[in-house]
Design an enzyme around this catalytic site. Structure first.
Site, PDB file in Angstrom:
ATOM      1  N   TRP A 261      -3.129   0.329   3.278  1.00 29.15           N
ATOM      2  CA  TRP A 261      -3.725   0.972   4.450  1.00 29.15           C
ATOM      3  C   TRP A 261      -4.609   2.070   3.861  1.00 29.15           C
ATOM      4  O   TRP A 261      -4.105   3.033   3.274  1.00 29.15           O
ATOM      5  CB  TRP A 261      -2.644   1.548   5.358  1.00 29.15           C
ATOM      6  CG  TRP A 261      -3.180   2.066   6.655  1.00 29.15           C
ATOM      7  CD1 TRP A 261      -3.480   1.334   7.762  1.00 29.15           C
ATOM      8  CD2 TRP A 261      -3.472   3.430   6.985  1.00 29.15           C
ATOM      9  NE1 TRP A 261      -3.948   2.157   8.755  1.00 29.15           N
ATOM     10  CE2 TRP A 261      -3.957   3.450   8.317  1.00 29.15           C
ATOM     11  CE3 TRP A 261      -3.374   4.639   6.300  1.00 29.15           C
ATOM     12  CZ2 TRP A 261      -4.343   4.615   8.961  1.00 29.15           C
ATOM     13  CZ3 TRP A 261      -3.754   5.804   6.946  1.00 29.15           C
ATOM     14  CH2 TRP A 261      -4.238   5.780   8.261  1.00 29.15           C
TER      15      TRP A 261
ATOM     16  N   GLU B 130       2.466   5.722  27.620  1.00 28.90           N
ATOM     17  CA  GLU B 130       2.868   4.649  26.711  1.00 28.90           C
ATOM     18  C   GLU B 130       2.088   3.362  27.027  1.00 28.90           C
ATOM     19  O   GLU B 130       1.644   2.655  26.125  1.00 28.90           O
ATOM     20  CB  GLU B 130       4.390   4.434  26.817  1.00 28.90           C
ATOM     21  CG  GLU B 130       4.970   3.300  25.996  1.00 28.90           C
ATOM     22  CD  GLU B 130       4.743   3.426  24.492  1.00 28.90           C
ATOM     23  OE1 GLU B 130       4.282   4.480  24.020  1.00 28.90           O
ATOM     24  OE2 GLU B 130       5.022   2.431  23.788  1.00 28.90           O
TER      25      GLU B 130
ATOM     26  N   LYS C 273      -0.424   1.472  24.436  1.00 29.83           N
ATOM     27  CA  LYS C 273      -0.282   0.039  24.096  1.00 29.83           C
ATOM     28  C   LYS C 273      -1.619  -0.687  24.277  1.00 29.83           C
ATOM     29  O   LYS C 273      -2.023  -1.469  23.436  1.00 29.83           O
ATOM     30  CB  LYS C 273       0.750  -0.660  24.986  1.00 29.83           C
ATOM     31  CG  LYS C 273       2.186  -0.330  24.795  1.00 29.83           C
ATOM     32  CD  LYS C 273       2.854  -0.959  23.614  1.00 29.83           C
ATOM     33  CE  LYS C 273       2.658  -0.110  22.393  1.00 29.83           C
ATOM     34  NZ  LYS C 273       3.529   0.981  22.181  1.00 29.83           N
TER      35      LYS C 273
ATOM     36  N   GLU D  28      -4.080   0.366  21.534  1.00 29.67           N
ATOM     37  CA  GLU D  28      -3.697  -0.095  20.199  1.00 29.67           C
ATOM     38  C   GLU D  28      -4.061  -1.550  19.948  1.00 29.67           C
ATOM     39  O   GLU D  28      -4.584  -1.878  18.884  1.00 29.67           O
ATOM     40  CB  GLU D  28      -2.162   0.018  20.018  1.00 29.67           C
ATOM     41  CG  GLU D  28      -1.661   1.400  19.715  1.00 29.67           C
ATOM     42  CD  GLU D  28      -0.147   1.417  19.585  1.00 29.67           C
ATOM     43  OE1 GLU D  28       0.346   1.975  18.605  1.00 29.67           O
ATOM     44  OE2 GLU D  28       0.548   0.884  20.469  1.00 29.67           O
TER      45      GLU D  28
ATOM     46  N   ARG E 203       2.859  -2.535   7.132  1.00 29.65           N
ATOM     47  CA  ARG E 203       2.576  -1.198   6.599  1.00 29.65           C
ATOM     48  C   ARG E 203       1.089  -0.992   6.281  1.00 29.65           C
ATOM     49  O   ARG E 203       0.693   0.096   5.853  1.00 29.65           O
ATOM     50  CB  ARG E 203       3.393  -0.955   5.320  1.00 29.65           C
ATOM     51  CG  ARG E 203       4.889  -1.070   5.533  1.00 29.65           C
ATOM     52  CD  ARG E 203       5.640  -0.824   4.235  1.00 29.65           C
ATOM     53  NE  ARG E 203       5.464   0.534   3.785  1.00 29.65           N
ATOM     54  CZ  ARG E 203       6.203   1.558   4.172  1.00 29.65           C
ATOM     55  NH1 ARG E 203       7.184   1.378   5.019  1.00 29.65           N
ATOM     56  NH2 ARG E 203       5.960   2.769   3.718  1.00 29.65           N
TER      57      ARG E 203
ATOM     58  N   HIS F 176      -8.692  16.477  39.888  1.00 28.00           N
ATOM     59  CA  HIS F 176      -9.263  17.582  39.118  1.00 28.00           C
ATOM     60  C   HIS F 176     -10.154  17.096  37.986  1.00 28.00           C
ATOM     61  O   HIS F 176     -10.274  17.761  36.966  1.00 28.00           O
ATOM     62  CB  HIS F 176      -8.139  18.480  38.584  1.00 28.00           C
ATOM     63  CG  HIS F 176      -7.324  19.079  39.677  1.00 28.00           C
ATOM     64  ND1 HIS F 176      -7.825  20.002  40.563  1.00 28.00           N
ATOM     65  CD2 HIS F 176      -6.044  18.854  40.066  1.00 28.00           C
ATOM     66  CE1 HIS F 176      -6.897  20.333  41.440  1.00 28.00           C
ATOM     67  NE2 HIS F 176      -5.801  19.644  41.157  1.00 28.00           N
TER      68      HIS F 176
ATOM     69  N   LYS G 253       2.155   0.294  10.885  1.00 25.99           N
ATOM     70  CA  LYS G 253       3.414   0.486  11.595  1.00 25.99           C
ATOM     71  C   LYS G 253       4.063   1.800  11.219  1.00 25.99           C
ATOM     72  O   LYS G 253       4.597   2.512  12.056  1.00 25.99           O
ATOM     73  CB  LYS G 253       4.348  -0.676  11.244  1.00 25.99           C
ATOM     74  CG  LYS G 253       5.704  -0.610  11.858  1.00 25.99           C
ATOM     75  CD  LYS G 253       5.695  -1.287  13.189  1.00 25.99           C
ATOM     76  CE  LYS G 253       6.941  -1.046  13.990  1.00 25.99           C
ATOM     77  NZ  LYS G 253       6.629  -0.879  15.405  1.00 25.99           N
TER      78      LYS G 253
ATOM     79  N   CYS H 122       0.833   1.421   3.456  1.00 25.23           N
ATOM     80  CA  CYS H 122       0.895   0.721   2.185  1.00 25.23           C
ATOM     81  C   CYS H 122       2.320   0.215   1.903  1.00 25.23           C
ATOM     82  O   CYS H 122       3.294   0.911   2.145  1.00 25.23           O
ATOM     83  CB  CYS H 122       0.451   1.580   1.000  1.00 25.23           C
ATOM     84  SG  CYS H 122      -1.218   2.180   1.153  1.00 25.23           S
TER      85      CYS H 122
ATOM     86  N   ASN I 153       2.032   4.102  -2.945  1.00 20.81           N
ATOM     87  CA  ASN I 153       2.055   4.385  -1.504  1.00 20.81           C
ATOM     88  C   ASN I 153       2.143   5.903  -1.370  1.00 20.81           C
ATOM     89  O   ASN I 153       3.092   6.510  -1.854  1.00 20.81           O
ATOM     90  CB  ASN I 153       3.283   3.697  -0.891  1.00 20.81           C
ATOM     91  CG  ASN I 153       3.579   4.149   0.533  1.00 20.81           C
ATOM     92  OD1 ASN I 153       4.710   4.057   0.992  1.00 20.81           O
ATOM     93  ND2 ASN I 153       2.597   4.633   1.255  1.00 20.81           N
ATOM     94  N   GLY I 154       1.124   6.511  -0.742  1.00 21.06           N
ATOM     95  CA  GLY I 154       1.132   7.967  -0.579  1.00 21.06           C
ATOM     96  C   GLY I 154      -0.254   8.519  -0.835  1.00 21.06           C
ATOM     97  O   GLY I 154      -1.243   7.776  -0.827  1.00 21.06           O
TER      98      GLY I 154
HETATM   99  C1  G6P Z   1       2.407   4.539  14.107  1.00 19.47           C
HETATM  100  C2  G6P Z   1       2.752   3.267  14.863  1.00 19.47           C
HETATM  101  C3  G6P Z   1       3.254   3.610  16.272  1.00 19.47           C
HETATM  102  C4  G6P Z   1       4.430   4.570  16.176  1.00 19.47           C
HETATM  103  C5  G6P Z   1       4.060   5.830  15.385  1.00 19.47           C
HETATM  104  C6  G6P Z   1       5.271   6.692  15.101  1.00 19.47           C
HETATM  105  O1  G6P Z   1       1.294   5.137  14.671  1.00 19.47           O
HETATM  106  O2  G6P Z   1       1.620   2.427  14.945  1.00 19.47           O
HETATM  107  O3  G6P Z   1       3.683   2.414  16.924  1.00 19.47           O
HETATM  108  O4  G6P Z   1       4.839   4.925  17.470  1.00 19.47           O
HETATM  109  O5  G6P Z   1       3.519   5.451  14.114  1.00 19.47           O
HETATM  110  O6  G6P Z   1       6.151   5.982  14.259  1.00 19.47           O
HETATM  111  P1  G6P Z   1       7.681   6.303  14.121  1.00 19.47           P
HETATM  112  O7  G6P Z   1       8.178   5.331  13.092  1.00 19.47           O
HETATM  113  O8  G6P Z   1       7.795   7.719  13.653  1.00 19.47           O
HETATM  114  O9  G6P Z   1       8.311   6.115  15.458  1.00 19.47           O
END
Ligand code: G6P
Length: 615
Positions: free
Chosen positions: A77, A487, A491, A494, A27, A510, A610, A2, A102-103
């Protein structure tokens, strides 16, 4: 999680609210809305489901334009209540109070029952509406808006960043925060609030960062702040170094693409003034760093998402270079268990935003369990909850990262973690001067090597089309490359919504090997390291089960191309520190192009945000 923006000015606020929402869309984008106090001090509100452009379209289509000098806006969000117009912010109570939040208000059900008994009715399923009613109720016994907010927030448990306006007090916004970020922007034509300074860069560079529990009364020419005990306080004004243009797309189609290509510069910026005469400047971690690092006997790393994957790479480096044990754990698990934290632990939080709720709470919990530990945060945000809570801070200097899928924040975290491992190794004499020099030289070559890796984009783009109809993919790597494979899989999940898993290549037999057939693409990372021959055997095992493979290799790994196996050389003879950083690049490009070929929203993938500032 948010985004909030608001302001009180001598001009019409609507355009700024919309611009701010666009900048804060990273956000959350389940719904958005804005409200202004119009000339006769009545609320004028519009809300819409989905992205901010939907709200803009509604605004354009309206016959009677929205206008006012004071307003607040929100991009959501969803946590409590589905994305819908009714659940979109701003919320209103009794035509007297309106707010954006926000929260999460954890005790909202108790509060809601109490308010139902008092005669309030609810038009949403959110936890937020109870805040509006609580402030309206408090206004009956208080004679200012700020004292009403101060009284109301006493009844909340949970987290909040709030912007509150009232038709009875048309000259002010009340802002308060606990557990969620909120900044005040000081402009020439008025004063503003936002979840992130980026939303306000077009009107100001001067910011006040509210502390936990602060409540502020913001008028066009005056800002008054009280701390959580109700004492009048003066918070410092900080000048932002961010440029308004640094959060624009420029010539790129997507922020993710821009941020992938910015990595050579982001790494240069992260290294700048952290290295002198091929030697690490340890004070870059803070003036007390040298004393603290001298004593460190173990490292605990806490993070979420991509930052967690960066932590996994660092474990190899810290144990290999600094010869100290290192544990890495996701914050959402760590914060709720009873971990043993020994004295002389360096407790490292890794976070692009510095605001991830689980990471912040894990840090607070650790400080309670052992108040003697040294805490270090590695973050991209100079003014964040993590920097405020940590003894030491190391900034990644990646510049604003807008794309939800992390790219340059991840690789600059890796660079920072390499500097950390090297600093501790140097102080504790586990590496000598020539080893330090060689690590530093490797890091200095990174921008050029990444540039070279980016040149493989066209080949990777061609391969990406093969994923259009795939439901799953497997990523393989050994050693640090297992974390890089994680990672890569993250990606792909996501932004292209393809199920992807990463496995240490040796573990394949395994279980996961049972999944392999011609429909399961396997992506392997093959640096020229001591595990190369083992990896080659693992690739044979996969190949003989008929998989379609893509191998990203070091030129000198000499992987023999076979039928249904594409081998792309990414780099040549890079070291153990530089290799994981460079092999991240083709995986970022692959997921970006798979997402493009599937037509998903690269920068704003569904259901994600994000910065996750709620639990
Ligand atoms: C969210 C984002 C990710 C990020 C994660 C941790 O899930 O979509 O891209 O890696 O938060 O965020 P931070 O700001 O703590 O690295």
């Amino acid at each position: 999680m948010c985004g909030i923006v608001g302001g009180v000015t001598n001009k019409d606020i609507t355009a700024l609210l919309l611009e701010g929402l666009n900048r804060l869309e990273y956000r959350g984008y389940d719904s958005s809305g804005l409200i202004v106090l119009s000339k006769n001090n009545s609320f004028d509100r519009i809300r819409s489901v989905g992205k901010v452009r939907n709200l803009e379209n509604i605004l354009k289509a309206r016959e009677q334009k929205i206008s006012g000098n004071i307003g607040i806006a929100h991009t959501r969000w969803a946590t409590h209540g589905e994305p819908s117009i009714d659940n979109a912010h701003p919320h209103i109570s009794m035509n007297s109070v309106s707010l954006v939040h926000n929260g999460i208000i954890e005790n909202y059900i108790d509060l809601k029952n109490e308010q139902l008994n008092r005669g309030y009715s609810f038009s949403s399923e959110t936890d937020t509406e109870v805040i509006a009613h609580a402030i309206d109720f408090a206004m009956k016994s208080c004679n200012t808006l700020i004292s009403s907010v101060q009284l109301a927030i006493k009844s909340f448990s949970g987290s909040y960043g709030l912007g509150v306006i009232s038709s009875k007090y048309p000259d002010q916004i009340i802002a308060t925060r606990k557990g969620s970020p909120l900044v005040i922007g000081i402009g020439t034509n008025g004063n503003y609030i936002a979840s992130d300074q980026m939303a306000l860069l077009s009107v100001t560079k001067e910011f006040i960062f509210l502390e936990e529990g602060d409540v502020a009364e913001i008028k066009i020419d005056k800002i008054t702040i009280y701390d959580l005990n109700g004492n009048l306080v003066v918070r410092p004004i900080k000048i932002s170094m961010l440029k308004a243009g640094s959060v624009d797309l420029g010539n790129y189609d997507h922020f993710m693409q821009k941020e992938i290509f910015e990595q050579p510069q982001a790494i240069r910026d992260t290294l700048e003034s952290r290295i002198t005469n091929d030697s690490i400047v340890i004070s870059a971690f803070g003036f007390k760093a040298e004393k603290k690092f001298n004593k460190v006997k173990q490292v605990q790393i806490i993070a979420c998402g991509s930052s967690y994957n960066a932590g996994l790479v660092a474990k190899y480096w810290l144990e290999d270079i600094a010869k100290i044990p290192c544990n890495v754990e996701v914050a959402s698990e760590y914060r709720y268990r009873r971990p043993i934290i020994l004295n002389d632990t360096l407790f490292v939080t890794l976070s692009q935003s510095g605001e991830t709720a689980d990471t912040v709470e894990a840090l607070k919990a650790a400080k309670i369990i052992n108040c003697n530990i040294c805490t270090l945060c590695i973050t991209n945000s100079a003014e964040s909850s993590l920097t405020r809570l940590s003894d030491l801070t190391f900034l990644t200097h990646a510049g604003p990262e807008i794309g939800v899928a992390s790219t340059k924040a991840f690789t600059t975290q890796l660079v920072s973690l390499a500097l950390l491992a090297c600093s501790i190794g140097k102080l504790q004499n586990t590496i000598n001067r020539s080893q330090e020099k060689s690590i530093i030289n490797g890091l200095k070559k990174l921008p050029g090597l990444i540039h070279k890796a980016l040149h493989q984009e066209e080949k990777i783009k061609k391969l990406a089309t093969r994923f259009q109809n795939k439901n799953s993919a497997l990523f393989l790597g050994r050693g640090t490359m297992h974390a890089i494979a994680m990672e890569g899989a993250l990606k792909l999940k996501e932004i292209s919504y393809i199920h992807a898993e990463a496995y240490p290549a040796g573990e394949l037999k395994h279980g996961p090997i049972a999944l392999i057939d011609k429909d399961m693409p396997v992506i392997a990372i093959a640096p020229n390291d001591e595990l190369l021959e083992k990896l080659k055997s693992n690739l044979q095992e996969v190949k003989s089960r008929g998989s379609q493979m893509i191998v990203f290799e070091d030129e000198n790994s000499l992987i023999e191309p076979m039928e249904a196996m594409e081998v792309i050389s990414i780099t040549s003879n890079v070291g153990r520190i530089t290799a994981p950083i460079i092999f991240t690049i083709p995986l970022q490009l692959l997921s970006y192009h798979v997402a493009l070929s599937k037509g998903t929203d690269v920068d704003r993938p569904r259901n994600l945000a994000k910065s996750v500032t709620v639990e």
